[in-house]
Write a protein that holds these residues in place. Structure first.
Motif, PDB file in Angstrom:
ATOM      1  N   LYS A  47       1.103  -1.331   0.357  1.00 46.95           N
ATOM      2  CA  LYS A  47      -0.298   0.113  -0.797  1.00 46.95           C
ATOM      3  C   LYS A  47       0.587   1.569  -0.013  1.00 46.95           C
ATOM      4  N   ALA A  48       2.087   1.572   0.529  1.00 48.36           N
ATOM      5  CA  ALA A  48       2.866   2.610   0.839  1.00 48.36           C
ATOM      6  C   ALA A  48       3.502   2.780  -0.044  1.00 48.36           C
ATOM      7  N   GLU A 121      14.709  10.941   0.422  1.00 49.12           N
ATOM      8  CA  GLU A 121      15.234   9.167   0.668  1.00 49.12           C
ATOM      9  C   GLU A 121      14.067   8.537   1.825  1.00 49.12           C
ATOM     10  N   ASP A 122      14.419   9.452   3.578  1.00 58.61           N
ATOM     11  CA  ASP A 122      13.316   9.209   4.446  1.00 58.61           C
ATOM     12  C   ASP A 122      12.352   8.951   4.257  1.00 58.61           C
ATOM     13  N   VAL A 123      11.783  10.012   3.127  1.00 59.39           N
ATOM     14  CA  VAL A 123      10.205  10.011   3.725  1.00 59.39           C
ATOM     15  C   VAL A 123       9.529   9.069   2.464  1.00 59.39           C
ATOM     16  N   PHE A 124       9.941   9.202   1.627  1.00 57.51           N
ATOM     17  CA  PHE A 124       9.725   8.197  -0.259  1.00 57.51           C
ATOM     18  C   PHE A 124      10.918   7.335  -0.431  1.00 57.51           C
ATOM     19  N   PRO A 133       8.733   6.266   6.128  1.00 55.05           N
ATOM     20  CA  PRO A 133       8.474   6.256   7.366  1.00 55.05           C
ATOM     21  C   PRO A 133       7.312   6.187   7.993  1.00 55.05           C
ATOM     22  N   THR A 134       7.556   5.710  10.362  1.00 50.45           N
ATOM     23  CA  THR A 134       6.285   6.287  10.757  1.00 50.45           C
ATOM     24  C   THR A 134       5.139   7.467  10.492  1.00 50.45           C
ATOM     25  N   GLY A 135       4.015   7.755   9.931  1.00 51.55           N
ATOM     26  CA  GLY A 135       3.667   8.992   9.611  1.00 51.55           C
ATOM     27  C   GLY A 135       3.860   9.088   7.961  1.00 51.55           C
ATOM     28  N   PHE A 136       3.702   8.021   7.511  1.00 54.17           N
ATOM     29  CA  PHE A 136       3.844   8.366   5.929  1.00 54.17           C
ATOM     30  C   PHE A 136       2.677   8.770   5.543  1.00 54.17           C
ATOM     31  N   GLN A 141      -1.797  12.567   3.037  1.00 54.33           N
ATOM     32  CA  GLN A 141      -2.687  12.504   2.777  1.00 54.33           C
ATOM     33  C   GLN A 141      -2.459  14.859   2.976  1.00 54.33           C
ATOM     34  N   LYS A 142      -1.499  15.099   3.973  1.00 54.04           N
ATOM     35  CA  LYS A 142      -1.775  15.923   3.248  1.00 54.04           C
ATOM     36  C   LYS A 142      -0.723  16.752   2.557  1.00 54.04           C
TER      37      LYS A 142
END
Length: 207
Positions: A47-48, A121-124, A133-136, A141-142
């Motif tokens: 899903k991510a 790279e840490d986010v996508f 990452p947690t909270g991805f 959504q933002k």
């Protein structure tokens, strides 16, 4: 928080104010592909990963579309970033300060913010086997809220120019795809989409 009367029927006065609801425009798209099939999570796909690849694709399309209107959307034509029905969008900076700014500046901030996230790279993460990452999902959504606001501003303030350029079938297709994707993956709240709910309903009737 603005309170607006919801109109159950579309009256002519509303069509003057919201030309994008006119049937001859609502029915125009560049493709009649099954959008549900296009937005649903394919079997066996993480899903991510699916959210990430679609975020990148929507970013390219929306950025391209808004840049086509960049000469029309200026600080003098649009001193504030607004959507239909007197909705005004205010930018919140990294320190939580709310900045009142013109539409081009607001959307410039928005696109720069998204670009920064997409290249982090840490986010996508783009390397195979990397972990999101947690909270991805919260970040996605933002980002989709900013995508929605960009298109809401175009519908609310630049629809006549979009028609003159013959870009309205592209806009309808992009907007339908975006709102269906958000609905399938629970990315936007009803109050986020409310300024264009009448259009979402009208486009939904087109099948």
């Amino acid at each position: 928080h603005s309170i607006r009367q919801s109109k159950s029927g579309i009256n002519n006065n509303n069509l003057e104010e919201r030309p994008y609801l006119q049937q001859q425009y609502v029915c125009q798209r560049i493709t009649h592909t099954d959008m549900f099939a296009l937005t649903a999570l394919p079997p066996g796909v993480d899903k991510a990963e699916w959210l990430a690849s679609n975020t990148v694709a929507f970013f390219k399309h929306i950025n391209l579309f808004s840049s086509a209107l960049s000469e029309i959307c200026t600080p003098s034509t649009c001193p504030s970033a607004c959507g239909p029905g007197n909705t005004v969008y205010v930018w919140t900076d990294d320190h939580g300060r709310k900045l009142k700014c013109s539409a081009p500046l607001y959307f410039d901030y928005a696109m720069s913010y998204i670009q920064e996230l997409l290249t982090d790279e840490d986010v996508f993460p783009t390397k195979a086997g990397s972990v999101f990452p947690t909270g991805f999902v919260f970040l996605v959504q933002k980002v989709f809220l900013l995508f929605f606001r960009t298109l809401a501003h175009i519908y609310g303030s630049h629809y006549r120019e979009t028609l003159a350029l013959g870009l309205h079938p592209h806009l309808n297709t992009l907007f339908t795809h975006l709102t269906l994707f958000c609905r399938q993956h629970a990315l936007l709240e009803p109050e986020d989409t409310e300024p264009l709910q009448d259009l979402i309903t009208a486009l939904g009737r087109q099948g």
